[in-house]
Design a protein around this motif. Structure first.
Motif, PDB file in Angstrom:
ATOM      1  N   HIS A 200       0.973  -1.237   0.087  1.00  0.00           N
ATOM      2  CA  HIS A 200      -0.154   0.136   0.058  1.00  0.00           C
ATOM      3  C   HIS A 200       0.828   1.398   0.209  1.00  0.00           C
ATOM      4  O   HIS A 200       1.702   1.320   0.754  1.00  0.00           O
ATOM      5  N   ARG A 201       0.094   2.595  -0.694  1.00  0.00           N
ATOM      6  CA  ARG A 201       1.351   3.756  -1.115  1.00  0.00           C
ATOM      7  C   ARG A 201       0.323   5.136  -0.613  1.00  0.00           C
ATOM      8  O   ARG A 201       0.642   5.480  -0.268  1.00  0.00           O
ATOM      9  N   ARG A 202      -0.881   4.243  -0.530  1.00  0.00           N
ATOM     10  CA  ARG A 202      -2.187   5.694  -0.282  1.00  0.00           C
ATOM     11  C   ARG A 202      -3.412   5.070   0.920  1.00  0.00           C
ATOM     12  O   ARG A 202      -4.000   3.648   0.867  1.00  0.00           O
ATOM     13  N   ASP A 234       0.708  12.836   2.122  1.00  0.00           N
ATOM     14  CA  ASP A 234       0.312  13.966   1.752  1.00  0.00           C
ATOM     15  C   ASP A 234      -0.761  14.238   2.425  1.00  0.00           C
ATOM     16  O   ASP A 234      -1.701  13.381   3.677  1.00  0.00           O
ATOM     17  N   LEU A 237      -4.788  12.659   3.227  1.00  0.00           N
ATOM     18  CA  LEU A 237      -4.629  11.351   3.408  1.00  0.00           C
ATOM     19  C   LEU A 237      -4.991  11.855   4.789  1.00  0.00           C
ATOM     20  O   LEU A 237      -4.550  10.361   5.423  1.00  0.00           O
ATOM     21  N   ASP A 261      -9.731   7.607  -2.487  1.00  0.00           N
ATOM     22  CA  ASP A 261      -7.966   8.014  -3.420  1.00  0.00           C
ATOM     23  C   ASP A 261      -7.678   6.906  -2.586  1.00  0.00           C
ATOM     24  O   ASP A 261      -6.320   7.508  -2.173  1.00  0.00           O
ATOM     25  N   PHE A 262      -7.665   6.051  -1.565  1.00  0.00           N
ATOM     26  CA  PHE A 262      -6.912   5.427  -0.889  1.00  0.00           C
ATOM     27  C   PHE A 262      -7.422   3.433  -1.487  1.00  0.00           C
ATOM     28  O   PHE A 262      -7.855   3.171  -1.289  1.00  0.00           O
TER      29      PHE A 262
END
Length: 361
Positions: A200-202, A234, A237, A261-262
């Motif tokens: 995961h990156r978001r 970000d 987030l 957006d996650f």
């Protein structure tokens, strides 16, 4: 013991007596007793002088406390935000368990998160002669708070009691207080790292108020993990939500209404995770197939959710036991020094709510 000077320049050392108050107010000792008892008429001007002297000398009218001790009922007190919170309840259980083992009764106050009510509760507990006053939960750690808590710690110390900060930051080595913390930031780092290691990156950080120490420390761990795993931070987030299941559900519904957006959610408590899970499910998203979800605390409903929640275990009951043990040990001369401080460890409990993101092959 500290020293105070009266209006004539004489020094009053240690705990103020009725005689000290009478001298400061320019009245007799019986008059001071009548003002404190409130059961005998006293002229308004005289009452005001006595009350002023009582405040200036930080006098503790502990007749009730002495009566309790005469009957063998010694007490410890604790103040918490909300008795309904699972983490608060576990700390309270640990306090009660250790207090009972040490032959003490517990006095309980609920502040509702109001600093004024918390302060009133501390003064009331001090008047009752509690051997320790334990404050539980995060705070806004600003300069006014530190000044106020440092003064309270000194006042309790002079009266033979002890301030205990449970889950709160230290006030400094010179302040006579006991500090029982857990490794909050490291727990947040570890749980975020688990999501990042899964691809995961978001990662949506969901819940809390950044002005509170508990939230700020978890955000710090989250940001450090992002940096170490090479993921960009970000600010969009970070989603604020109350530490409440119902309010978290509403907040997640609103977030999903704007955009998804996650691929993963780090809920700052297990209760917040439960609210988020409900909103995600109602939106047609499966956990962990579509969105991974983790929490913090390892209290119910972590194991009762479906899927079972991966979360950070916090030793809340041990915190409560340690708070009583350290405060009473110091009172009984087992430990010395102004500040006592311990930090308990946290660890990730792996269950079923984390998977690789759908976009990762």
């Amino acid at each position: 013991m500290t020293a105070q000077s009266d209006e004539a320049g004489r020094v009053v050392r240690g705990r103020a007596t009725l005689k000290d108050v009478a001298h400061r107010a320019g009245v007799s000792v019986p008059t001071v007793s009548r003002v404190i008892a409130g059961n005998y008429p006293v002229a308004t001007a005289t009452r005001r002088r006595v009350e002023k002297a009582l405040r200036e000398l930080d006098y503790v009218a502990n007749t009730h406390a002495r009566a309790l001790r005469g009957h063998g009922a010694r007490t410890v007190a604790f103040v918490l935000n909300d008795v309904r919170g699972p983490s608060f309840a576990q700390v309270a259980h640990g306090i009660e368990e250790e207090a009972s083992r040490r032959g003490r009764l517990c006095l309980v106050c609920v502040s509702g998160g109001d600093p004024g009510r918390e302060l009133d509760a501390v003064h009331a507990m001090r008047q009752q002669g509690a051997e320790a006053v334990i404050l539980i939960g995060g705070v806004k750690d600003d300069e006014p708070y530190r000044r106020q808590m440092s003064a309270i710690a000194q006042s309790l110390d002079q009266s033979g009691s002890r301030l205990v900060l449970c889950g709160r930051p230290s006030l400094g080595e010179s302040v006579p207080a006991t500090v029982v913390q857990y490794d909050n930031e490291e727990g947040a780092y570890a749980i975020t790292g688990r999501l990042l290691a899964a691809g995961h990156r978001r990662v949506l950080l969901f819940g809390g108020d950044a002005a509170l120490t508990t939230t700020a420390q978890r955000i710090a761990g989250y940001r450090r993990a992002l940096k170490d795993f090479g993921a960009a931070f970000d600010d969009s987030l970070i989603e604020k939500a109350a530490f409440d299941r119902g309010k978290a559900y509403v907040a997640m519904r609103e977030r999903l209404g704007r955009a998804r957006d996650f691929t993963a959610v780090f809920a700052l408590t297990d209760a917040v995770a439960a609210g988020a899970l409900r909103a995600l499910t109602e939106a047609g998203l499966a956990v962990p197939e579509d969105v991974s979800l983790v929490g913090f605390d390892d209290v119910p409903p972590a194991e009762d959710l479906r899927p079972r929640l991966t979360t950070v275990h916090v030793p809340y009951e041990e915190m409560g036991r340690a708070a009583v043990r350290l405060a009473l040990d110091r009172r009984e001369g087992t430990t010395t020094g102004a500040e006592q401080r311990i930090v308990l460890g946290t660890h990730v409990v792996v269950r079923d709510s984390v998977a690789r993101p759908p976009t990762v092959g």
